[in-house]
Write a protein that holds these residues in place. Structure first.
Motif, PDB file in Angstrom:
ATOM      1  N   THR A   1       0.827  -1.217   0.000  1.00 40.17           N
ATOM      2  CA  THR A   1       0.000   0.000   0.000  1.00 40.17           C
ATOM      3  C   THR A   1       0.855   1.258   0.000  1.00 40.17           C
ATOM      4  O   THR A   1       0.613   2.196  -0.768  1.00 40.17           O
ATOM      5  CB  THR A   1      -0.942   0.008   1.217  1.00 40.17           C
ATOM      6  N   THR A   2       1.858   1.275   0.853  1.00 40.41           N
ATOM      7  CA  THR A   2       2.680   2.474   0.998  1.00 40.41           C
ATOM      8  C   THR A   2       3.481   2.755  -0.263  1.00 40.41           C
ATOM      9  O   THR A   2       3.606   3.911  -0.691  1.00 40.41           O
ATOM     10  CB  THR A   2       3.617   2.339   2.213  1.00 40.41           C
ATOM     11  N   HIS A   3       4.025   1.718  -0.879  1.00 36.54           N
ATOM     12  CA  HIS A   3       4.829   1.943  -2.092  1.00 36.54           C
ATOM     13  C   HIS A   3       3.963   2.371  -3.280  1.00 36.54           C
ATOM     14  O   HIS A   3       4.391   3.209  -4.082  1.00 36.54           O
ATOM     15  CB  HIS A   3       5.638   0.689  -2.432  1.00 36.54           C
ATOM     16  N   VAL A   4       2.752   1.843  -3.385  1.00 42.73           N
ATOM     17  CA  VAL A   4       1.868   2.282  -4.464  1.00 42.73           C
ATOM     18  C   VAL A   4       1.468   3.741  -4.242  1.00 42.73           C
ATOM     19  O   VAL A   4       1.503   4.558  -5.173  1.00 42.73           O
ATOM     20  CB  VAL A   4       0.612   1.388  -4.554  1.00 42.73           C
ATOM     21  N   ALA A   5       1.093   4.083  -3.014  1.00 48.69           N
ATOM     22  CA  ALA A   5       0.724   5.471  -2.716  1.00 48.69           C
ATOM     23  C   ALA A   5       1.884   6.413  -3.003  1.00 48.69           C
ATOM     24  O   ALA A   5       1.703   7.492  -3.583  1.00 48.69           O
ATOM     25  CB  ALA A   5       0.282   5.596  -1.261  1.00 48.69           C
ATOM     26  N   ALA A   6       3.091   6.012  -2.610  1.00 53.86           N
ATOM     27  CA  ALA A   6       4.272   6.853  -2.837  1.00 53.86           C
ATOM     28  C   ALA A   6       4.523   7.058  -4.322  1.00 53.86           C
ATOM     29  O   ALA A   6       4.865   8.163  -4.764  1.00 53.86           O
ATOM     30  CB  ALA A   6       5.493   6.223  -2.177  1.00 53.86           C
ATOM     31  N   GLU A   7       4.332   6.009  -5.109  1.00 51.39           N
ATOM     32  CA  GLU A   7       4.534   6.110  -6.557  1.00 51.39           C
ATOM     33  C   GLU A   7       3.528   7.094  -7.174  1.00 51.39           C
ATOM     34  O   GLU A   7       3.890   7.914  -8.026  1.00 51.39           O
ATOM     35  CB  GLU A   7       4.385   4.735  -7.207  1.00 51.39           C
ATOM     36  N   VAL A   8       2.282   7.033  -6.738  1.00 50.19           N
ATOM     37  CA  VAL A   8       1.257   7.956  -7.244  1.00 50.19           C
ATOM     38  C   VAL A   8       1.583   9.395  -6.840  1.00 50.19           C
ATOM     39  O   VAL A   8       1.482  10.328  -7.648  1.00 50.19           O
ATOM     40  CB  VAL A   8      -0.141   7.564  -6.721  1.00 50.19           C
ATOM     41  N   ILE A   9       1.997   9.577  -5.589  1.00 49.31           N
ATOM     42  CA  ILE A   9       2.325  10.919  -5.091  1.00 49.31           C
ATOM     43  C   ILE A   9       3.490  11.518  -5.877  1.00 49.31           C
ATOM     44  O   ILE A   9       3.483  12.702  -6.229  1.00 49.31           O
ATOM     45  CB  ILE A   9       2.652  10.857  -3.584  1.00 49.31           C
ATOM     46  N   LYS A  10       4.489  10.695  -6.181  1.00 45.98           N
ATOM     47  CA  LYS A  10       5.650  11.181  -6.937  1.00 45.98           C
ATOM     48  C   LYS A  10       5.306  11.427  -8.398  1.00 45.98           C
ATOM     49  O   LYS A  10       5.603  12.494  -8.954  1.00 45.98           O
ATOM     50  CB  LYS A  10       6.798  10.161  -6.830  1.00 45.98           C
ATOM     51  N   GLU A  11       4.666  10.442  -9.031  1.00 43.14           N
ATOM     52  CA  GLU A  11       4.439  10.504 -10.475  1.00 43.14           C
ATOM     53  C   GLU A  11       3.321  11.465 -10.866  1.00 43.14           C
ATOM     54  O   GLU A  11       3.443  12.208 -11.841  1.00 43.14           O
ATOM     55  CB  GLU A  11       4.105   9.102 -10.998  1.00 43.14           C
ATOM     56  N   LYS A  12       2.222  11.459 -10.120  1.00 43.61           N
ATOM     57  CA  LYS A  12       1.055  12.246 -10.501  1.00 43.61           C
ATOM     58  C   LYS A  12       0.933  13.585  -9.780  1.00 43.61           C
ATOM     59  O   LYS A  12       0.374  14.535 -10.317  1.00 43.61           O
ATOM     60  CB  LYS A  12      -0.221  11.425 -10.266  1.00 43.61           C
ATOM     61  N   LEU A  13       1.445  13.664  -8.558  1.00 45.02           N
ATOM     62  CA  LEU A  13       1.298  14.889  -7.778  1.00 45.02           C
ATOM     63  C   LEU A  13       2.583  15.697  -7.689  1.00 45.02           C
ATOM     64  O   LEU A  13       2.572  16.842  -7.231  1.00 45.02           O
ATOM     65  CB  LEU A  13       0.780  14.556  -6.372  1.00 45.02           C
ATOM     66  N   GLY A  14       3.709  15.114  -8.089  1.00 42.11           N
ATOM     67  CA  GLY A  14       4.959  15.859  -8.198  1.00 42.11           C
ATOM     68  C   GLY A  14       5.711  16.107  -6.913  1.00 42.11           C
ATOM     69  O   GLY A  14       6.567  16.996  -6.871  1.00 42.11           O
ATOM     70  N   TYR A  15       5.455  15.320  -5.879  1.00 45.14           N
ATOM     71  CA  TYR A  15       6.173  15.492  -4.610  1.00 45.14           C
ATOM     72  C   TYR A  15       7.249  14.425  -4.465  1.00 45.14           C
ATOM     73  O   TYR A  15       7.030  13.258  -4.820  1.00 45.14           O
ATOM     74  CB  TYR A  15       5.213  15.372  -3.416  1.00 45.14           C
TER      75      TYR A  15
END
Length: 286
Positions: A45-59
């Motif tokens: 869960t944490t790694h998928v969320a982190a990937e979305v935050i980095k790739e789609k939200l730019g953080y």
């Protein structure tokens, strides 16, 4: 000539705006998100969320493997921005009671989390009561680490269901899976202590034994918890956490099983995000 100059000036301003927008989050300190390394669902869960935050939200995101109690404490004091591994209301009830006024609950990322006794779908038994008359289990329950919540509840179940002669064998998560693997390969009967979400449900067809006495309790949720500063520091991330939720144990199981089969968590997360753009868009609008 004047028109060309105005056009160049416009393009220059527009380019500067694009660069500014693209680097808006670059100046923000990386988000610090905690997870429990020994929990396959927490890792996935944490790694998928982190990937979305980095790739789609730019953080930028830093992930930290950390013990459960310290994880809660760290989110409460702001040294972690978030965690996505809060089992509520029972399993982490003590932590919630202690820190609820110092954190923000963004809601469940997984519903219907539960613990209990698990058997292959091919066995006849459907209830814990059935273990009393089904001799194929040889009066053995394969457990995990002694002292864990599911082990304590199983000891109670042996008493409450009058499973005279049954022995609960303490092992480890890996040891339990080894016993389950052997039984599945031979189509033997086996009963193990377990929980969802877990990758074993993606690998085999399994079922929980019904628990009419309610020894193992009702279903729980796994929630995303943020620091009180997160909404100010990263408002888009706070909004994402409100929407981020797995649809089923099979969906998260796809990521957990990939990791179990040898993929690095970062690679498994990146692969899942790439394969499910429609789900990511539901969470982020992008």
């Amino acid at each position: 000539m004047a028109t060309i100059k105005r056009t160049r000036r416009f393009l220059g301003v527009a380019g500067a705006l694009v660069l500014a927008m693209g680097s808006a989050h670059a100046e923000t300190k990386p988000l610090e998100i905690g997870y429990v390394d020994g929990w396959s669902d927490s890792v996935a869960t944490t790694h998928v969320a982190a990937e979305v935050i980095k790739e789609k939200l730019g953080y930028a995101v830093n992930l930290k493997a950390i013990a459960t109690g310290i994880m809660w404490q760290s989110v409460a004091n702001g040294s972690l921005d978030a965690m996505l591994s809060a089992w509520l209301p029972v399993t982490h009830g003590e932590y919630w009671a202690k820190y609820k006024d110092k954190v923000v609950d963004y809601g469940p990322n997984f519903k219907d989390a539960k613990i209990g006794l698990i058997v292959p779908e091919y066995v006849k038994a459907n209830s814990i009561d059935d273990l009393k008359t089904d001799t194929s289990f040889k009066q053995k329950i394969v457990g995990i680490d002694a002292g864990s919540g599911v082990m304590i509840k199983t000891e109670q179940a042996i008493k409450d269901y009058d499973l005279t002669g049954y022995k609960l064998t303490a092992s480890s998560g890996a040891g339990m899976i080894a016993e389950l693997t052997r039984a599945e390969n031979k189509k033997d009967s086996v009963v193990v202590t377990g929980w969802v979400p877990h990758w074993m449900f993606a690998k085999w067809k399994l079922k929980f034994l019904e628990d009419p006495k309610g020894v193992f309790g009702a279903a729980e949720t796994v929630n995303s918890i943020g620091s009180t500063q997160l909404a100010t520091k990263a408002p888009e991330v706070a909004e994402f956490l409100k929407k981020f939720q797995w649809q089923s144990k099979d969906e998260i199981g796809e990521v957990m099983l990939a990791i179990q089969d040898g993929a690095k968590p970062e690679a498994a997360a990146k692969d899942w995000v790439a394969k499910h753009p429609e789900r990511v868009k539901e969470w982020t609008g992008k």
